[in-house]
Design a protein around this motif. Structure first.
Motif, PDB file in Angstrom:
ATOM      1  N   TRP A  79      40.531 -19.961 -30.786  1.00 57.42           N
ATOM      2  CA  TRP A  79      39.306 -19.176 -30.952  1.00 57.42           C
ATOM      3  C   TRP A  79      38.374 -19.854 -31.966  1.00 57.42           C
ATOM      4  N   LYS A  80      38.992 -20.518 -32.957  1.00 59.19           N
ATOM      5  CA  LYS A  80      38.207 -21.252 -33.953  1.00 59.19           C
ATOM      6  C   LYS A  80      37.829 -22.647 -33.443  1.00 59.19           C
ATOM      7  N   ARG A  81      38.014 -22.863 -32.156  1.00 59.56           N
ATOM      8  CA  ARG A  81      37.666 -24.120 -31.483  1.00 59.56           C
ATOM      9  C   ARG A  81      38.473 -25.313 -32.000  1.00 59.56           C
ATOM     10  N   VAL A  82      39.696 -25.039 -32.398  1.00 59.80           N
ATOM     11  CA  VAL A  82      40.603 -26.120 -32.803  1.00 59.80           C
ATOM     12  C   VAL A  82      41.530 -26.401 -31.622  1.00 59.80           C
ATOM     13  N   GLU A  83      41.656 -27.661 -31.250  1.00 65.12           N
ATOM     14  CA  GLU A  83      42.581 -28.025 -30.168  1.00 65.12           C
ATOM     15  C   GLU A  83      44.006 -27.984 -30.724  1.00 65.12           C
ATOM     16  N   VAL A  84      44.930 -27.392 -29.991  1.00 66.47           N
ATOM     17  CA  VAL A  84      46.311 -27.302 -30.481  1.00 66.47           C
ATOM     18  C   VAL A  84      47.243 -27.990 -29.483  1.00 66.47           C
TER      19      VAL A  84
END
Lengths: 119, 386
Positions: A79-84
Protein backbone atom coordinates in the motif's frame (compact mmCIF):
# COMPACT_ATOMS: atom_id res chain seq x y z
CA UNK A 1 16.45 3.55 -14.84
CA UNK A 2 17.06 5.24 -11.50
CA UNK A 3 18.81 3.70 -8.47
CA UNK A 4 16.73 1.60 -6.13
CA UNK A 5 16.99 1.51 -2.37
CA UNK A 6 16.70 -2.07 -1.13
CA UNK A 7 16.18 -3.18 2.47
CA UNK A 8 16.92 -6.68 3.72
CA UNK A 9 16.05 -7.68 7.31
CA UNK A 10 19.03 -9.66 8.59
CA UNK A 11 19.78 -12.73 10.66
CA UNK A 12 23.57 -13.03 10.85
CA UNK A 13 24.57 -12.60 7.17
CA UNK A 14 21.35 -14.14 5.82
CA UNK A 15 18.01 -12.74 4.77
CA UNK A 16 16.17 -13.05 8.10
CA UNK A 17 13.89 -16.10 8.05
CA UNK A 18 11.25 -13.94 9.78
CA UNK A 19 10.60 -10.27 8.96
CA UNK A 20 9.18 -9.60 12.46
CA UNK A 21 12.14 -11.13 14.33
CA UNK A 22 14.96 -9.27 12.61
CA UNK A 23 17.01 -7.07 14.93
CA UNK A 24 19.17 -5.67 12.12
CA UNK A 25 18.66 -4.66 8.52
CA UNK A 26 20.79 -3.80 5.55
CA UNK A 27 19.94 -0.93 3.22
CA UNK A 28 21.61 -1.03 -0.19
CA UNK A 29 21.54 1.31 -3.17
CA UNK A 30 21.41 -0.64 -6.39
CA UNK A 31 22.24 1.39 -9.48
CA UNK A 32 21.82 -0.19 -12.91
CA UNK A 33 25.16 -0.69 -14.65
CA UNK A 34 27.23 -0.29 -11.50
CA UNK A 35 28.85 -3.36 -9.98
CA UNK A 36 29.52 -1.88 -6.55
CA UNK A 37 26.53 -1.98 -4.23
CA UNK A 38 27.00 0.38 -1.28
CA UNK A 39 25.29 -0.94 1.86
CA UNK A 40 24.61 0.37 5.36
CA UNK A 41 23.63 -1.79 8.33
CA UNK A 42 21.05 -0.63 10.84
CA UNK A 43 20.35 -2.04 14.27
CA UNK A 44 16.77 -2.00 15.51
CA UNK A 45 16.02 -1.21 19.17
CA UNK A 46 14.15 -4.52 19.37
CA UNK A 47 12.84 -7.01 16.83
CA UNK A 48 9.41 -6.02 15.54
CA UNK A 49 7.59 -5.93 12.22
CA UNK A 50 6.47 -2.36 12.96
CA UNK A 51 10.09 -1.35 13.56
CA UNK A 52 11.19 -2.74 10.18
CA UNK A 53 8.22 -1.06 8.45
CA UNK A 54 9.17 2.29 10.06
CA UNK A 55 12.75 1.87 8.86
CA UNK A 56 11.50 1.11 5.33
CA UNK A 57 9.55 4.37 5.28
CA UNK A 58 12.27 6.43 7.01
CA UNK A 59 14.91 5.33 4.53
CA UNK A 60 12.62 5.80 1.53
CA UNK A 61 13.09 2.17 0.50
CA UNK A 62 11.78 0.95 -2.88
CA UNK A 63 12.17 -2.80 -2.46
CA UNK A 64 12.14 -5.13 0.56
CA UNK A 65 13.74 -8.57 0.22
CA UNK A 66 12.65 -10.80 3.09
CA UNK A 67 11.79 -14.30 4.23
CA UNK A 68 8.50 -14.91 6.03
CA UNK A 69 6.28 -11.86 6.35
CA UNK A 70 2.71 -11.77 7.59
CA UNK A 71 -0.08 -10.81 5.22
CA UNK A 72 -0.86 -7.65 7.21
CA UNK A 73 2.66 -6.18 6.87
CA UNK A 74 3.02 -7.35 3.28
CA UNK A 75 -0.10 -5.47 2.26
CA UNK A 76 0.86 -2.43 4.35
CA UNK A 77 4.17 -2.16 2.48
CA UNK A 78 2.50 -2.75 -0.88
CA UNK A 79 0.00 0.00 0.00
CA UNK A 80 2.99 2.26 0.68
CA UNK A 81 4.15 1.41 -2.86
CA UNK A 82 7.08 -0.67 -1.65
CA UNK A 83 7.85 -3.76 -3.73
CA UNK A 84 8.12 -6.85 -1.52
CA UNK A 85 10.05 -9.95 -2.63
CA UNK A 86 9.17 -12.38 0.16
CA UNK A 87 9.86 -16.05 0.88
CA UNK A 88 13.47 -15.52 -0.15
CA UNK A 89 15.87 -17.91 1.62
CA UNK A 90 19.45 -16.89 0.90
CA UNK A 91 22.60 -15.26 2.19
CA UNK A 92 21.86 -11.51 2.06
CA UNK A 93 24.77 -10.73 -0.29
CA UNK A 94 23.73 -13.46 -2.76
CA UNK A 95 20.13 -12.19 -2.79
CA UNK A 96 21.33 -8.62 -3.32
CA UNK A 97 23.63 -9.53 -6.22
CA UNK A 98 20.87 -11.51 -7.85
CA UNK A 99 18.50 -8.57 -7.43
CA UNK A 100 21.07 -6.25 -9.02
CA UNK A 101 21.10 -8.56 -12.05
CA UNK A 102 17.30 -8.30 -12.24
CA UNK A 103 16.97 -12.04 -11.60
CA UNK A 104 15.61 -12.25 -8.03
CA UNK A 105 12.04 -13.46 -7.63
CA UNK A 106 9.79 -13.90 -4.58
CA UNK A 107 10.15 -17.48 -3.31
CA UNK A 108 13.76 -17.92 -4.49
CA UNK A 109 15.84 -20.35 -2.42
CA UNK A 110 19.49 -19.57 -3.04
CA UNK A 111 21.40 -21.59 -0.48
CA UNK A 112 24.03 -23.95 -1.86
CA UNK A 113 22.09 -27.00 -0.71
CA UNK A 114 24.01 -28.77 2.01
CA UNK A 115 26.94 -26.40 1.52
CA UNK A 116 28.72 -24.06 3.90
CA UNK A 117 26.26 -21.21 3.22
CA UNK A 118 23.72 -23.10 5.20
CA UNK A 119 25.54 -22.99 8.48
CA UNK B 1 15.96 -51.20 25.23
CA UNK B 2 18.09 -52.98 22.65
CA UNK B 3 19.12 -50.52 19.90
CA UNK B 4 18.12 -51.33 16.31
CA UNK B 5 21.05 -52.34 14.16
CA UNK B 6 21.98 -50.06 11.22
CA UNK B 7 20.95 -52.85 8.83
CA UNK B 8 17.47 -53.04 10.30
CA UNK B 9 17.16 -49.27 10.31
CA UNK B 10 18.29 -49.06 6.68
CA UNK B 11 15.71 -51.66 5.68
CA UNK B 12 12.80 -49.66 7.16
CA UNK B 13 10.66 -47.50 4.90
CA UNK B 14 10.01 -44.65 7.33
CA UNK B 15 8.56 -42.08 4.89
CA UNK B 16 4.98 -43.48 4.94
CA UNK B 17 5.17 -43.72 8.73
CA UNK B 18 6.14 -40.05 9.00
CA UNK B 19 3.45 -39.08 6.47
CA UNK B 20 0.85 -40.93 8.53
CA UNK B 21 1.56 -38.86 11.63
CA UNK B 22 -0.86 -36.04 12.44
CA UNK B 23 2.03 -33.89 13.74
CA UNK B 24 4.39 -32.01 11.47
CA UNK B 25 7.85 -33.61 11.56
CA UNK B 26 11.10 -32.12 10.24
CA UNK B 27 14.27 -34.23 10.19
CA UNK B 28 17.38 -32.02 10.44
CA UNK B 29 21.02 -33.00 10.32
CA UNK B 30 23.52 -31.96 12.97
CA UNK B 31 24.14 -28.68 11.11
CA UNK B 32 20.45 -27.83 11.16
CA UNK B 33 19.92 -28.53 7.46
CA UNK B 34 16.60 -30.04 6.51
CA UNK B 35 16.88 -33.70 5.51
CA UNK B 36 13.18 -34.28 4.97
CA UNK B 37 9.78 -33.47 6.37
CA UNK B 38 6.43 -35.18 6.44
CA UNK B 39 3.17 -34.39 4.66
CA UNK B 40 1.63 -32.68 7.72
CA UNK B 41 4.55 -30.22 7.86
CA UNK B 42 4.34 -29.63 4.10
CA UNK B 43 0.70 -28.61 4.57
CA UNK B 44 1.57 -26.42 7.55
CA UNK B 45 4.54 -24.59 6.01
CA UNK B 46 3.43 -24.56 2.36
CA UNK B 47 6.83 -25.90 1.21
CA UNK B 48 7.38 -29.20 -0.63
CA UNK B 49 10.09 -31.38 0.92
CA UNK B 50 12.03 -31.70 -2.35
CA UNK B 51 12.44 -27.95 -2.89
CA UNK B 52 13.77 -27.29 0.62
CA UNK B 53 15.90 -30.39 1.30
CA UNK B 54 19.39 -29.21 2.28
CA UNK B 55 18.19 -25.72 3.27
CA UNK B 56 18.67 -24.52 6.89
CA UNK B 57 15.62 -25.60 8.86
CA UNK B 58 15.03 -22.07 10.16
CA UNK B 59 14.20 -20.93 6.60
CA UNK B 60 11.58 -23.66 6.25
CA UNK B 61 9.90 -23.77 9.64
CA UNK B 62 10.28 -20.03 10.29
CA UNK B 63 9.17 -20.36 13.90
CA UNK B 64 9.29 -17.69 16.58
CA UNK B 65 12.43 -19.42 17.89
CA UNK B 66 14.31 -19.54 14.59
CA UNK B 67 16.43 -16.46 15.35
CA UNK B 68 17.83 -18.01 18.53
CA UNK B 69 21.46 -19.09 18.41
CA UNK B 70 20.90 -22.51 19.98
CA UNK B 71 18.25 -25.08 19.15
CA UNK B 72 15.34 -25.26 21.55
CA UNK B 73 15.06 -28.52 23.46
CA UNK B 74 11.79 -29.67 24.94
CA UNK B 75 8.37 -28.30 24.08
CA UNK B 76 7.76 -24.58 23.48
CA UNK B 77 4.61 -22.73 22.42
CA UNK B 78 5.45 -20.37 19.59
CA UNK B 79 4.22 -19.65 16.06
CA UNK B 80 5.31 -20.06 12.48
CA UNK B 81 4.70 -17.83 9.45
CA UNK B 82 4.02 -20.02 6.45
CA UNK B 83 4.60 -19.51 2.75
CA UNK B 84 1.10 -18.05 2.39
CA UNK B 85 2.00 -15.29 4.91
CA UNK B 86 -0.23 -16.80 7.60
CA UNK B 87 0.89 -16.87 11.24
CA UNK B 88 0.02 -20.22 12.81
CA UNK B 89 0.33 -20.89 16.56
CA UNK B 90 2.27 -24.12 17.14
CA UNK B 91 3.84 -26.22 19.85
CA UNK B 92 7.39 -27.04 18.84
CA UNK B 93 9.27 -29.96 20.33
CA UNK B 94 12.89 -30.63 19.39
CA UNK B 95 14.32 -34.08 19.98
CA UNK B 96 17.94 -35.14 19.38
CA UNK B 97 18.44 -38.47 17.59
CA UNK B 98 21.70 -39.98 18.84
CA UNK B 99 23.73 -42.91 17.54
CA UNK B 100 24.73 -45.85 19.73
CA UNK B 101 27.74 -43.94 21.06
CA UNK B 102 25.48 -41.07 22.21
CA UNK B 103 26.57 -38.67 19.50
CA UNK B 104 23.79 -36.57 17.98
CA UNK B 105 23.21 -37.50 14.33
CA UNK B 106 19.88 -35.85 13.61
CA UNK B 107 17.32 -33.62 15.23
CA UNK B 108 13.57 -34.09 14.97
CA UNK B 109 11.40 -30.97 15.14
CA UNK B 110 7.83 -31.96 15.98
CA UNK B 111 5.29 -29.28 15.17
CA UNK B 112 1.75 -29.37 16.51
CA UNK B 113 -0.76 -26.96 14.99
CA UNK B 114 -2.47 -25.14 17.86
CA UNK B 115 -4.85 -23.06 15.68
CA UNK B 116 -7.97 -24.95 16.80
CA UNK B 117 -6.93 -24.80 20.45
CA UNK B 118 -6.17 -21.08 20.33
CA UNK B 119 -9.43 -20.37 18.49
CA UNK B 120 -11.25 -22.29 21.21
CA UNK B 121 -9.48 -20.29 23.92
CA UNK B 122 -10.46 -17.05 22.19
CA UNK B 123 -14.08 -18.15 21.95
CA UNK B 124 -14.14 -19.09 25.61
CA UNK B 125 -12.80 -15.66 26.50
CA UNK B 126 -15.48 -13.87 24.50
CA UNK B 127 -17.67 -11.70 26.72
CA UNK B 128 -21.08 -13.00 27.68
CA UNK B 129 -20.77 -16.70 27.18
CA UNK B 130 -19.46 -19.85 25.63
CA UNK B 131 -18.60 -19.80 21.94
CA UNK B 132 -20.96 -17.60 19.95
CA UNK B 133 -23.66 -17.84 22.62
CA UNK B 134 -24.53 -14.68 24.47
CA UNK B 135 -26.61 -14.24 27.60
CA UNK B 136 -26.44 -13.36 31.28
CA UNK B 137 -29.79 -14.77 32.48
CA UNK B 138 -29.81 -17.73 34.93
CA UNK B 139 -31.24 -19.96 32.15
CA UNK B 140 -28.39 -19.12 29.80
CA UNK B 141 -25.76 -19.39 32.53
CA UNK B 142 -27.04 -22.89 33.35
CA UNK B 143 -26.92 -23.79 29.65
CA UNK B 144 -23.35 -22.55 29.31
CA UNK B 145 -22.30 -24.60 32.32
CA UNK B 146 -23.84 -27.71 30.75
CA UNK B 147 -22.33 -27.33 27.28
CA UNK B 148 -18.68 -28.14 28.08
CA UNK B 149 -19.73 -31.31 29.95
CA UNK B 150 -22.02 -32.42 27.11
CA UNK B 151 -19.25 -31.72 24.62
CA UNK B 152 -17.01 -34.29 26.27
CA UNK B 153 -19.53 -37.14 25.87
CA UNK B 154 -20.08 -39.23 22.74
CA UNK B 155 -23.81 -39.84 23.23
CA UNK B 156 -26.30 -38.20 20.85
CA UNK B 157 -27.66 -34.79 21.88
CA UNK B 158 -31.00 -33.23 21.10
CA UNK B 159 -31.41 -29.45 21.15
CA UNK B 160 -34.95 -28.13 21.49
CA UNK B 161 -35.89 -24.51 20.92
CA UNK B 162 -38.17 -22.18 19.01
CA UNK B 163 -36.95 -20.65 15.77
CA UNK B 164 -34.20 -18.11 16.35
CA UNK B 165 -33.20 -19.36 19.81
CA UNK B 166 -29.79 -20.52 18.58
CA UNK B 167 -30.10 -24.29 18.04
CA UNK B 168 -27.51 -24.26 15.27
CA UNK B 169 -25.14 -22.14 17.37
CA UNK B 170 -25.52 -24.53 20.31
CA UNK B 171 -24.89 -27.59 18.13
CA UNK B 172 -21.78 -26.00 16.65
CA UNK B 173 -20.56 -24.88 20.07
CA UNK B 174 -20.88 -28.44 21.40
CA UNK B 175 -18.78 -29.60 18.46
CA UNK B 176 -16.16 -26.90 18.94
CA UNK B 177 -15.84 -27.59 22.65
CA UNK B 178 -15.52 -31.33 22.07
CA UNK B 179 -12.38 -33.38 21.41
CA UNK B 180 -13.76 -33.68 17.84
CA UNK B 181 -13.30 -29.97 17.16
CA UNK B 182 -10.56 -30.55 14.57
CA UNK B 183 -12.87 -32.79 12.57
CA UNK B 184 -15.67 -31.46 10.34
CA UNK B 185 -19.06 -30.26 11.57
CA UNK B 186 -21.71 -31.18 8.99
CA UNK B 187 -25.28 -29.86 9.14
CA UNK B 188 -28.19 -31.37 7.24
CA UNK B 189 -31.67 -29.87 7.31
CA UNK B 190 -34.16 -32.75 7.29
CA UNK B 191 -36.98 -30.51 6.04
CA UNK B 192 -37.03 -29.54 2.41
CA UNK B 193 -35.79 -32.70 0.65
CA UNK B 194 -37.32 -35.83 -0.85
CA UNK B 195 -36.72 -38.97 1.29
CA UNK B 196 -34.45 -40.49 -1.40
CA UNK B 197 -32.25 -37.41 -1.65
CA UNK B 198 -32.19 -37.00 2.12
CA UNK B 199 -31.08 -40.61 2.59
CA UNK B 200 -28.13 -40.09 0.22
CA UNK B 201 -27.41 -36.71 1.79
CA UNK B 202 -27.13 -38.30 5.23
CA UNK B 203 -25.70 -41.78 4.58
CA UNK B 204 -23.95 -41.34 1.20
CA UNK B 205 -24.60 -43.24 -2.00
CA UNK B 206 -22.72 -46.11 -3.64
CA UNK B 207 -22.32 -45.40 -7.35
CA UNK B 208 -22.46 -48.20 -9.98
CA UNK B 209 -18.68 -47.78 -10.32
CA UNK B 210 -18.31 -48.78 -6.66
CA UNK B 211 -17.32 -45.30 -5.53
CA UNK B 212 -19.12 -43.81 -2.55
CA UNK B 213 -20.53 -40.32 -2.97
CA UNK B 214 -20.07 -39.02 0.55
CA UNK B 215 -23.05 -38.14 2.71
CA UNK B 216 -23.01 -36.25 5.99
CA UNK B 217 -21.54 -39.18 7.93
CA UNK B 218 -18.69 -39.70 5.47
CA UNK B 219 -17.97 -35.96 5.30
CA UNK B 220 -17.97 -35.64 9.09
CA UNK B 221 -15.51 -38.51 9.59
CA UNK B 222 -14.86 -38.51 13.34
CA UNK B 223 -16.56 -35.11 13.65
CA UNK B 224 -20.19 -34.21 14.25
CA UNK B 225 -23.36 -34.62 12.16
CA UNK B 226 -26.08 -32.12 13.04
CA UNK B 227 -29.57 -33.06 11.79
CA UNK B 228 -31.86 -30.07 12.17
CA UNK B 229 -35.68 -30.41 12.16
CA UNK B 230 -35.39 -34.08 13.16
CA UNK B 231 -39.20 -34.36 13.28
CA UNK B 232 -39.23 -34.07 9.48
CA UNK B 233 -37.02 -37.15 9.05
CA UNK B 234 -38.92 -40.06 7.38
CA UNK B 235 -39.51 -43.07 9.65
CA UNK B 236 -37.36 -45.40 7.53
CA UNK B 237 -34.37 -43.13 8.03
CA UNK B 238 -35.08 -42.87 11.76
CA UNK B 239 -34.70 -46.68 11.93
CA UNK B 240 -31.29 -46.33 10.29
CA UNK B 241 -30.29 -43.67 12.82
CA UNK B 242 -31.35 -45.92 15.68
CA UNK B 243 -29.00 -48.57 14.28
CA UNK B 244 -26.24 -45.97 14.13
CA UNK B 245 -26.92 -44.89 17.73
CA UNK B 246 -26.81 -48.53 18.92
CA UNK B 247 -24.02 -50.02 16.80
CA UNK B 248 -22.21 -47.11 15.16
CA UNK B 249 -23.04 -48.57 11.73
CA UNK B 250 -24.44 -46.85 8.65
CA UNK B 251 -25.22 -48.16 5.18
CA UNK B 252 -24.83 -45.90 2.11
CA UNK B 253 -27.69 -46.01 -0.40
CA UNK B 254 -27.07 -48.87 -2.84
CA UNK B 255 -24.40 -50.53 -0.68
CA UNK B 256 -24.70 -54.16 0.43
CA UNK B 257 -22.69 -53.81 3.63
CA UNK B 258 -22.81 -51.62 6.69
CA UNK B 259 -19.81 -49.42 7.42
CA UNK B 260 -18.65 -48.07 10.75
CA UNK B 261 -18.88 -44.35 11.44
CA UNK B 262 -17.05 -42.50 14.21
CA UNK B 263 -19.25 -39.42 13.95
CA UNK B 264 -21.31 -37.99 16.78
CA UNK B 265 -24.97 -37.17 16.22
CA UNK B 266 -26.64 -33.93 17.31
CA UNK B 267 -30.31 -33.47 16.44
CA UNK B 268 -32.42 -30.37 16.84
CA UNK B 269 -36.08 -29.56 16.64
CA UNK B 270 -38.39 -26.65 17.41
CA UNK B 271 -40.79 -29.16 19.02
CA UNK B 272 -40.09 -31.35 22.07
CA UNK B 273 -39.49 -35.06 21.28
CA UNK B 274 -42.46 -36.25 23.38
CA UNK B 275 -44.78 -34.04 21.33
CA UNK B 276 -43.24 -35.34 18.12
CA UNK B 277 -43.84 -38.91 19.35
CA UNK B 278 -47.45 -38.06 20.19
CA UNK B 279 -47.90 -36.56 16.73
CA UNK B 280 -46.45 -39.72 15.15
CA UNK B 281 -43.51 -37.81 13.66
CA UNK B 282 -40.75 -39.37 15.75
CA UNK B 283 -40.27 -43.05 16.63
CA UNK B 284 -40.31 -43.70 20.35
CA UNK B 285 -37.02 -45.67 20.21
CA UNK B 286 -35.41 -42.75 18.37
CA UNK B 287 -36.72 -40.28 20.95
CA UNK B 288 -35.27 -42.36 23.81
CA UNK B 289 -31.85 -42.52 22.20
CA UNK B 290 -31.77 -38.81 21.44
CA UNK B 291 -33.12 -37.91 24.88
CA UNK B 292 -29.98 -39.04 26.72
CA UNK B 293 -28.51 -35.56 26.49
CA UNK B 294 -31.15 -32.89 26.02
CA UNK B 295 -30.91 -29.12 25.93
CA UNK B 296 -33.98 -26.89 26.03
CA UNK B 297 -33.25 -23.39 24.80
CA UNK B 298 -35.49 -20.79 26.43
CA UNK B 299 -37.26 -18.29 24.15
CA UNK B 300 -36.17 -14.68 24.59
CA UNK B 301 -39.51 -13.66 26.14
CA UNK B 302 -38.76 -16.01 29.05
CA UNK B 303 -35.38 -14.42 29.72
CA UNK B 304 -36.15 -10.76 29.25
CA UNK B 305 -33.14 -9.74 31.33
CA UNK B 306 -30.99 -10.83 28.35
CA UNK B 307 -32.67 -8.41 25.92
CA UNK B 308 -30.76 -5.33 27.05
CA UNK B 309 -27.50 -7.26 27.13
CA UNK B 310 -28.10 -8.65 23.63
CA UNK B 311 -29.01 -5.19 22.29
CA UNK B 312 -25.70 -3.81 23.56
CA UNK B 313 -23.79 -6.85 22.28
CA UNK B 314 -25.19 -6.69 18.73
CA UNK B 315 -24.96 -2.88 18.64
CA UNK B 316 -21.23 -3.10 19.34
CA UNK B 317 -20.83 -5.93 16.84
CA UNK B 318 -22.60 -4.19 13.94
CA UNK B 319 -21.16 -0.74 14.71
CA UNK B 320 -17.70 -2.30 14.33
CA UNK B 321 -18.74 -4.27 11.24
CA UNK B 322 -20.22 -1.24 9.45
CA UNK B 323 -17.53 1.10 10.86
CA UNK B 324 -20.13 3.44 12.34
CA UNK B 325 -19.91 5.58 15.45
CA UNK B 326 -23.23 4.41 16.87
CA UNK B 327 -23.04 4.21 20.64
CA UNK B 328 -26.54 3.40 21.89
CA UNK B 329 -30.29 3.86 21.57
CA UNK B 330 -32.34 6.94 22.49
CA UNK B 331 -34.43 6.36 25.65
CA UNK B 332 -37.62 6.00 23.57
CA UNK B 333 -36.09 3.51 21.13
CA UNK B 334 -34.69 1.55 24.05
CA UNK B 335 -38.11 1.40 25.75
CA UNK B 336 -39.67 0.17 22.50
CA UNK B 337 -37.04 -2.50 22.01
CA UNK B 338 -37.33 -3.71 25.61
CA UNK B 339 -41.10 -3.98 25.41
CA UNK B 340 -41.17 -6.15 22.26
CA UNK B 341 -41.84 -9.89 22.60
CA UNK B 342 -39.43 -11.08 19.87
CA UNK B 343 -41.35 -14.08 18.48
CA UNK B 344 -38.31 -14.61 16.22
CA UNK B 345 -36.11 -14.68 19.33
CA UNK B 346 -32.40 -13.77 19.18
CA UNK B 347 -32.36 -13.91 15.39
CA UNK B 348 -35.11 -11.26 15.21
CA UNK B 349 -33.39 -9.04 17.77
CA UNK B 350 -30.09 -9.33 15.92
CA UNK B 351 -31.75 -8.43 12.60
CA UNK B 352 -33.45 -5.41 14.18
CA UNK B 353 -30.14 -4.09 15.54
CA UNK B 354 -28.31 -4.79 12.27
CA UNK B 355 -30.93 -2.82 10.33
CA UNK B 356 -30.94 0.05 12.84
CA UNK B 357 -27.15 0.41 12.86
CA UNK B 358 -27.06 0.23 9.07
CA UNK B 359 -29.54 3.08 8.53
CA UNK B 360 -28.66 5.27 11.54
CA UNK B 361 -26.53 8.36 10.98
CA UNK B 362 -26.56 9.61 14.60
CA UNK B 363 -24.63 8.52 17.69
CA UNK B 364 -27.87 7.20 19.27
CA UNK B 365 -30.42 5.16 17.35
CA UNK B 366 -33.86 6.85 17.37
CA UNK B 367 -37.18 4.96 16.88
CA UNK B 368 -37.25 6.21 13.27
CA UNK B 369 -34.27 3.97 12.51
CA UNK B 370 -36.03 0.81 13.74
CA UNK B 371 -37.61 -1.49 11.14
CA UNK B 372 -41.14 -0.47 10.13
CA UNK B 373 -42.57 -3.92 10.86
CA UNK B 374 -41.37 -3.63 14.46
CA UNK B 375 -42.94 -0.21 14.90
CA UNK B 376 -46.11 -1.54 13.28
CA UNK B 377 -46.10 -4.46 15.68
CA UNK B 378 -45.84 -2.02 18.58
CA UNK B 379 -48.56 0.20 17.10
CA UNK B 380 -46.10 3.00 16.35
CA UNK B 381 -45.84 2.96 12.56
CA UNK B 382 -44.48 6.26 11.32
CA UNK B 383 -42.81 6.95 14.66
CA UNK B 384 -40.12 9.53 14.58
CA UNK B 385 -38.32 11.81 16.95
CA UNK B 386 -36.04 10.91 19.78
Amino acid sequence: MRSKRVLIPLYRDEVAPRFDLASAALVAVVTPGEEAIPTTDFLLPQPSAEGVCDLVLQKDVDVVICGAIEEEYYHYLRWKRVEVLDNVAAPARVALERFAKGALRAGDILFAKGGSDAR
Amino acid sequence: MKPLSPEILASLDLAPVLDGLPLGVAVLDRDGLLVTMNAALERLTGFARDEVAGVPGRHVLRSGLCHKRTAQEGPADTDIVNRHRRRIPVRLHSLPVNDASGEMRYRLDLVEDLSALKALERRLEEPGGVGGLVGKSPQMERLMRLLPAMAQADAPVIVIGETGTGKDAVAETIHKLSPRSREPFVRVNCGPMSPELLEAEIFGRRQPTGEITPGAFQRAGAGTVHLSDIGELPEALQVRLVQFADEGLIRPVGAAMDVRSQARLIASSPVAPEELVRAGKLRRDMAYRLGALRLDLPPLRERREDIEFLLAHFLELYAAKFRKKVEGFTPKARRLLLSHDYPGNVRELRNVVEFAVMVCTKPDIPPACLPVHLLGHLGLAGAGGE
